[in-house]
Design a protein around this motif. Structure first.
Motif, PDB file in Angstrom:
ATOM      1  N   TRP A  51       0.837  -1.209   0.000  1.00 31.81           N
ATOM      2  CA  TRP A  51       0.000   0.000   0.000  1.00 31.81           C
ATOM      3  C   TRP A  51       0.866   1.251   0.000  1.00 31.81           C
ATOM      4  O   TRP A  51       0.569   2.215  -0.696  1.00 31.81           O
ATOM      5  N   ARG A  52       1.926   1.235   0.815  1.00 33.29           N
ATOM      6  CA  ARG A  52       2.791   2.415   0.900  1.00 33.29           C
ATOM      7  C   ARG A  52       3.471   2.685  -0.441  1.00 33.29           C
ATOM      8  O   ARG A  52       3.572   3.828  -0.875  1.00 33.29           O
ATOM      9  N   ARG A  53       3.916   1.642  -1.114  1.00 34.94           N
ATOM     10  CA  ARG A  53       4.535   1.796  -2.430  1.00 34.94           C
ATOM     11  C   ARG A  53       3.530   2.409  -3.422  1.00 34.94           C
ATOM     12  O   ARG A  53       3.861   3.332  -4.156  1.00 34.94           O
ATOM     13  N   ARG A  54       2.294   1.927  -3.407  1.00 33.88           N
ATOM     14  CA  ARG A  54       1.269   2.498  -4.297  1.00 33.88           C
ATOM     15  C   ARG A  54       0.914   3.918  -3.897  1.00 33.88           C
ATOM     16  O   ARG A  54       0.671   4.779  -4.744  1.00 33.88           O
ATOM     17  N   TRP A  55       0.881   4.180  -2.592  1.00 32.39           N
ATOM     18  CA  TRP A  55       0.553   5.528  -2.106  1.00 32.39           C
ATOM     19  C   TRP A  55       1.631   6.520  -2.535  1.00 32.39           C
ATOM     20  O   TRP A  55       1.317   7.629  -2.969  1.00 32.39           O
ATOM     21  N   ARG A  56       2.904   6.123  -2.443  1.00 36.03           N
ATOM     22  CA  ARG A  56       3.993   7.009  -2.857  1.00 36.03           C
ATOM     23  C   ARG A  56       3.955   7.276  -4.357  1.00 36.03           C
ATOM     24  O   ARG A  56       4.277   8.368  -4.813  1.00 36.03           O
ATOM     25  N   ALA A  57       3.563   6.277  -5.147  1.00 31.72           N
ATOM     26  CA  ALA A  57       3.549   6.426  -6.606  1.00 31.72           C
ATOM     27  C   ALA A  57       2.318   7.184  -7.101  1.00 31.72           C
ATOM     28  O   ALA A  57       2.419   8.012  -8.003  1.00 31.72           O
ATOM     29  N   GLU A  58       1.144   6.920  -6.496  1.00 25.94           N
ATOM     30  CA  GLU A  58      -0.106   7.456  -7.046  1.00 25.94           C
ATOM     31  C   GLU A  58      -0.933   8.269  -6.062  1.00 25.94           C
ATOM     32  O   GLU A  58      -1.999   8.767  -6.427  1.00 25.94           O
ATOM     33  N   GLY A  59      -0.502   8.360  -4.824  1.00 29.42           N
ATOM     34  CA  GLY A  59      -1.295   9.058  -3.821  1.00 29.42           C
ATOM     35  C   GLY A  59      -2.459   8.190  -3.360  1.00 29.42           C
ATOM     36  O   GLY A  59      -2.475   6.976  -3.577  1.00 29.42           O
ATOM     37  N   GLU A  60      -3.459   8.816  -2.753  1.00 25.00           N
ATOM     38  CA  GLU A  60      -4.612   8.062  -2.247  1.00 25.00           C
ATOM     39  C   GLU A  60      -5.391   7.387  -3.364  1.00 25.00           C
ATOM     40  O   GLU A  60      -6.046   6.368  -3.136  1.00 25.00           O
ATOM     41  N   ALA A  61      -5.325   7.927  -4.559  1.00 19.98           N
ATOM     42  CA  ALA A  61      -6.028   7.309  -5.693  1.00 19.98           C
ATOM     43  C   ALA A  61      -5.487   5.906  -5.968  1.00 19.98           C
ATOM     44  O   ALA A  61      -6.227   5.036  -6.432  1.00 19.98           O
ATOM     45  N   GLY A  62      -4.232   5.659  -5.658  1.00 17.40           N
ATOM     46  CA  GLY A  62      -3.647   4.339  -5.856  1.00 17.40           C
ATOM     47  C   GLY A  62      -4.167   3.302  -4.880  1.00 17.40           C
ATOM     48  O   GLY A  62      -3.990   2.111  -5.090  1.00 17.40           O
ATOM     49  N   LEU A  63      -4.815   3.754  -3.811  1.00 15.90           N
ATOM     50  CA  LEU A  63      -5.364   2.840  -2.808  1.00 15.90           C
ATOM     51  C   LEU A  63      -6.861   2.619  -2.969  1.00 15.90           C
ATOM     52  O   LEU A  63      -7.459   1.875  -2.209  1.00 15.90           O
ATOM     53  N   ALA A  64      -7.450   3.263  -3.961  1.00 19.80           N
ATOM     54  CA  ALA A  64      -8.891   3.118  -4.183  1.00 19.80           C
ATOM     55  C   ALA A  64      -9.210   1.728  -4.711  1.00 19.80           C
ATOM     56  O   ALA A  64      -8.393   1.082  -5.368  1.00 19.80           O
TER      57      ALA A  64
END
Length: 163
Positions: A51-64
C-alpha cells in the motif's frame, strides 16, 4: 468460490477494505512505522508495504478499490438468456439422445455450438451456478432391489434432557 458475488468481496466488503487502506494512507503521511500500521489495522506488514509503495507512486487514488476482481463473463445477458432457454429444451433437442441429463461437457459443447466460444468444465460450472442452476443427482431405482428387504428410515425421538 468463497464470496457472495461469485468470487471476490461484495461491494460493502470492497468499501470496507478501501477505508482500511485510506486510514493507512493517513498514517503514511504522518510517517508512522509500517509495523505499527500493520498492528493497528490487523493486516500483514507485506500488505502495508505494498500500500505504501502504491501511495507514494499514485497518492490516495492508488489505494482506491478497483472494483470486483476476475474476468468478465464472455456471454452477455442476451446470450445467457438464450443459453438458459436452450437448457430448458433438454439435451435431446441438441442431439444428445442417449439420456436426458445435462453434463458439464455437454453444456460446454452447446455453448461452443451456439456462441462459438469455448469454456472449460470448471468455467461452465461457475457459469451455471451464476445463472441459478445447481447440480442434481438423479434418483435411480435398482431393478434388482427387493422392496421387502428395504429398511424404512424414521426420525428418532430423544427423551428430553435435564436442564
Amino acid at each position: 468460490m468463497r464470496y457472495a458475488d461469485g468470487g471476490g468481496l461484495s461491494e460493502r466488503g470492497r468499501t470496507t477494505r478501501e477505508q482500511v487502506r485510506l486510514q493507512a494512507a493517513q498514517w503514511f503521511a504522518q510517517d508512522m512505522a509500517v509495523a505499527e500500521i500493520a498492528r493497528r489495522l490487523r493486516v500483514s506488514t507485506n500488505a502495508v508495504y505494498t500500500w505504501r509503495r502504491r501511495w507514494r507512486a499514485e497518492g490516495e487514488a492508488g489505494l482506491a478499490s478497483k472494483g470486483p476482481g476476475g474476468s468478465s463473463c464472455r456471454l452477455d445477458e442476451r446470450r445467457l438468456a438464450r443459453l438458459a432457454e436452450a437448457l430448458e429444451h433438454g439435451p435431446a433437442a441438441y442431439g444428445f439422445g442417449e439420456d436426458q441429463r445435462w453434463t458439464l461437457a455437454r453444456v460446454s459443447d452447446l455453448i461452443a455450438r451456439l456462441f462459438h466460444t469455448r469454456y472449460t468444465l470448471r468455467g461452465v460450472s461457475y457459469l451455471l451456478h451464476r445463472m441459478g442452476f445447481s447440480p442434481q443427482v438423479p434418483a435411480h431405482r435398482a431393478i434388482e432391489r427387493d422392496e421387502d428387504a428395504v429398511v424404512t428410515w424414521r426420525r428418532e425421538t430423544w427423551p428430553a434432557g435435564k436442564r
